[in-house]
Design an enzyme around this catalytic site. Structure first.
Site, PDB file in Angstrom:
ATOM      1  CD  GLU A 166      -2.887   1.061   2.433  1.00 21.80           C
ATOM      2  OE1 GLU A 166      -2.836   0.115   3.246  1.00 21.80           O
ATOM      3  OE2 GLU A 166      -3.803   1.906   2.424  1.00 21.80           O
ATOM      4  CG  ASN A 220      -9.530  -1.392   1.901  1.00 22.47           C
ATOM      5  OD1 ASN A 220      -9.198  -2.552   2.095  1.00 22.47           O
ATOM      6  ND2 ASN A 220      -9.307  -0.435   2.793  1.00 22.47           N
ATOM      7  CD  GLU A 221     -10.156  -2.060   6.604  1.00 16.79           C
ATOM      8  OE1 GLU A 221     -10.072  -0.976   7.198  1.00 16.79           O
ATOM      9  OE2 GLU A 221      -9.495  -3.066   6.938  1.00 16.79           O
ATOM     10  CE1 TYR A 243      -3.495  -5.599   9.448  1.00 16.15           C
ATOM     11  CE2 TYR A 243      -5.820  -5.073   9.173  1.00 16.15           C
ATOM     12  CZ  TYR A 243      -4.525  -5.103   8.679  1.00 16.15           C
ATOM     13  OH  TYR A 243      -4.264  -4.646   7.404  1.00 16.15           O
ATOM     14  CD  GLU A 271      -6.246  -4.505   4.617  1.00 14.42           C
ATOM     15  OE1 GLU A 271      -6.148  -4.130   5.805  1.00 14.42           O
ATOM     16  OE2 GLU A 271      -6.593  -3.762   3.691  1.00 14.42           O
ATOM     17  CD  GLN A 311       0.168  -2.460   3.904  1.00 13.07           C
ATOM     18  OE1 GLN A 311       0.966  -1.871   3.191  1.00 13.07           O
ATOM     19  NE2 GLN A 311      -0.989  -1.909   4.262  1.00 13.07           N
TER      20      GLN A 311
HETATM   21  O1  AHR Z   1      -2.881  -2.477   6.534  1.00 14.92           O
HETATM   22  C1  AHR Z   1      -3.102  -1.171   6.993  1.00 14.92           C
HETATM   23  C2  AHR Z   1      -4.558  -0.725   6.902  1.00 14.92           C
HETATM   24  O2  AHR Z   1      -5.337  -1.538   7.723  1.00 14.92           O
HETATM   25  C3  AHR Z   1      -5.225  -0.836   5.550  1.00 14.92           C
HETATM   26  O3  AHR Z   1      -5.008   0.266   4.748  1.00 14.92           O
HETATM   27  C4  AHR Z   1      -6.662  -0.900   5.906  1.00 14.92           C
HETATM   28  O4  AHR Z   1      -7.443  -1.535   4.922  1.00 14.92           O
HETATM   29  C5  AHR Z   1      -6.663  -1.583   7.253  1.00 14.92           C
HETATM   30  O5  AHR Z   1      -7.483  -0.934   8.169  1.00 14.92           O
END
Ligand code: AHR
Length: 508
Positions: A48, A187-188, A256, A312, A361
């Site tokens: 990103e 995205n999101e 996450y 992600e 990432q």
């Molecule tokens: O990976 C960092 C960020 O985390 C990404 O841009 C987003 O999609 C997520 O919240």
């Protein structure tokens, strides 16, 4: 993903080194029946325009960082997602094509208000994919974009004939179509992508998918709808109820793990056994989320046409002291390698429905594979796990059965062992074993019935402490080593699995 604020460092105790092997033995049954193929795209990555991922990490002074690219080539990256993340919903592709000195300078309002000179744009991304030998996965802008902008991007990239946009691609140096097939639609969108409701997103997705599924090169496009964060089941329900499956290859899931809501031991490197066991427990939670979302998906899409795409995932910790929180630059310890290996085992074991996943990432951001500092670079423990696990790509999964002993620390009680296995096209069997127990070595016994056993080898990733790292001064502190802990006993294989270790066994 929430932005984490750097907390003052508290001095934490160091996890005690592993005690020597005890007598706990786990019996593992490896089925000799091949299960679903493990899509190589499960081993995907994500780059990103965020902090030092693209600029400095992959691209510096208008050229690729070939030290980083060469290291990445070794782990056979199958697919790379770009340009975001949250950045995707502010990205306008025309800003990043044409002569570099004429490109717009735009403000990255999402990540730190830094100026992006757009020197890394569509052609540079696709050249990077060519260098890595991987497929591109482009996330299109829904938040501040239009269906027309996305459709034009597809035509620019994929149309082989003569049209104004295809000719512009030629003028910009690429005669042949790029044939980009994988496309994310926003995205999101529930958060940084525009605060949509699931029902509104589904309507918008239907409109986008009508124009984004154009077969400019005669091939069907693989569109991926924005999925939920973690346990937002209402999002999955609302989207699955209303989208058109015939225009949908997959739906995303973002998760996450880490110290969410817990302000102690959230540093990437300074944590004790409390933080370690909590983070391993939160890593394992992904399996529950996968099962929940699959149940909802299958309720609406009974033919299971829509794949689950975990586009992600990773552990989010405090950023490195002294670095901007919005750049998400974090160190990466052995613990993170164990998290990567555990998560990949879970994905392999759900290979029937998970057809793609992307670690967040690739360089210098969140759970990175590679970290850079000036001209220096280092490979993280997570990189080494992807190196070990590449043998599973496109192999056929094998069902494993075992009862794991628990690893317990305070309120955190989790299975000590997790594993997955596959048979590749040449008949070799790979069994990946993770012992998350911070202190206890374990013995694994498995019958070799039905398994190749002329040659038994393997690799191991471990270190004295779970918070050990590779630093720029000691970049090879944690590395892969030949595994010497497996031996044949009659028709059985006996494996001594050290505490906090990942082992990849190879049976030929
Ligand atoms: O990976 C960092 C960020 O985390 C990404 O841009 C987003 O999609 C997520 O919240």
């Amino acid at each position: 993903m929430r932005t984490r604020i750097l907390l003052p460092l508290v001095l934490l105790f160091v996890i005690r080194a592993s005690v020597s092997a005890q007598n706990t033995t786990v019996t593992l049954l490896v089925s000799d029946t091949a299960g679903p193929q493990i899509s190589r795209f499960i081993y995907g990555q994500f780059a990103e325009h965020l902090g030092r991922c693209v600029y400095e990490g992959l691209w510096k002074k208008d050229t690729f960082r070939m030290d980083v690219v060469d290291a990445l080539k070794k782990i056979k990256i199958p697919i790379l997602r770009w340009p975001g993340g949250c950045f995707a919903d502010q990205y306008h592709w025309r800003d990043g094509v044409g002569p570099r000195d004429k490109r717009k300078k735009t403000v990255n309002t999402q990540w730190g208000m830094v100026v992006d000179n757009n020197s890394f744009g569509t052609h540079e991304f696709l050249e990077l994919c060519r260098l890595l030998g991987c497929e591109p996965y482009i996330s299109a802008n829904v938040g501040t974009g239009t269906p027309e902008e996305m459709e034009n991007w597809l035509e620019y990239l994929n149309y082989p004939g003569e049209s104004t946009l295809a000719d512009l691609r030629r003028q910009n140096g690429h005669n042949e179509p790029f044939n980009v097939t994988f496309w994310g639609v926003g995205n999101e969108s529930w958060g940084c992508g525009g605060y949509f409701t699931p029902e509104y997103y589904a309507e918008v997705y239907r409109r986008y998918s009508r124009f984004a599924s154009r077969r400019f090169n005669g091939q069907p496009m693989k569109l991926i709808a924005c999925g939920p964060e973690a346990d937002d089941n209402a999002w999955t329900e609302g989207v699955m109820k209303n989208i058109l499956y015939r225009n949908t290859w997959g739906i995303g899931l973002h998760y996450y793990c880490g110290a969410y809501g817990d302000t102690i031991e959230s540093s990437a490197t300074h944590f004790g056994e409390y933080g370690y066991s909590r983070d391993m427990r939160s890593c394992l939670r992904i399996e529950e989320l996968i099962n929940k979302h699959l149940t909802i998906m299958d309720k609406y899409d009974q033919q299971k046409k829509v794949n689950l795409v975990v586009d992600e995932w990773g552990i989010s910790t405090d950023v490195e002291p002294g670095t901007p929180p919005e750049f998400h630059y974090q160190q990466s310890s052995l613990r993170d390698g164990l998290i990567a290996a555990t998560t990949l085992n879970i994905f392999n074991n759900h290979a029937d429905r998970i057809k793609m996943a992307n670690l967040a990432q690739i360089v210098n951001v969140v759970q990175a594979l590679v970290l850079t500092q000036g001209d220096k670079m280092l490979l993280t423990p997570t990189y080494h796990v992807f190196d070990m696990y590449k043998v599973h790509q496109d192999a056929h999964s094998l069902v494993l059965k075992f009862n794991s002993p628990d690893y317990v620390y305070g309120k955190n009680k989790i299975p000590a062992i997790n594993a997955s296995a596959s048979r590749d096209s040449l008949g070799a069997v790979h069994i990946s074993l993770v012992n998350v127990d911070a202190n206890r070595a374990l013995t694994i016994r498995t019958s070799l019935e039905g398994l190749p056993s002329k040659s038994i080898g393997g690799q191991i990733l471990t270190s004295a402490k779970v918070n050990d790292i590779n630093s720029f001064d000691q970049p090879n502190n944690i590395h892969l080593a030949d595994f010497k802990g497996a031996r044949k006993e009659g028709n059985e294989l006996v494996v001594m699995l050290p505490a906090h270790s990942v082992v990849m066994l190879e049976l030929k």
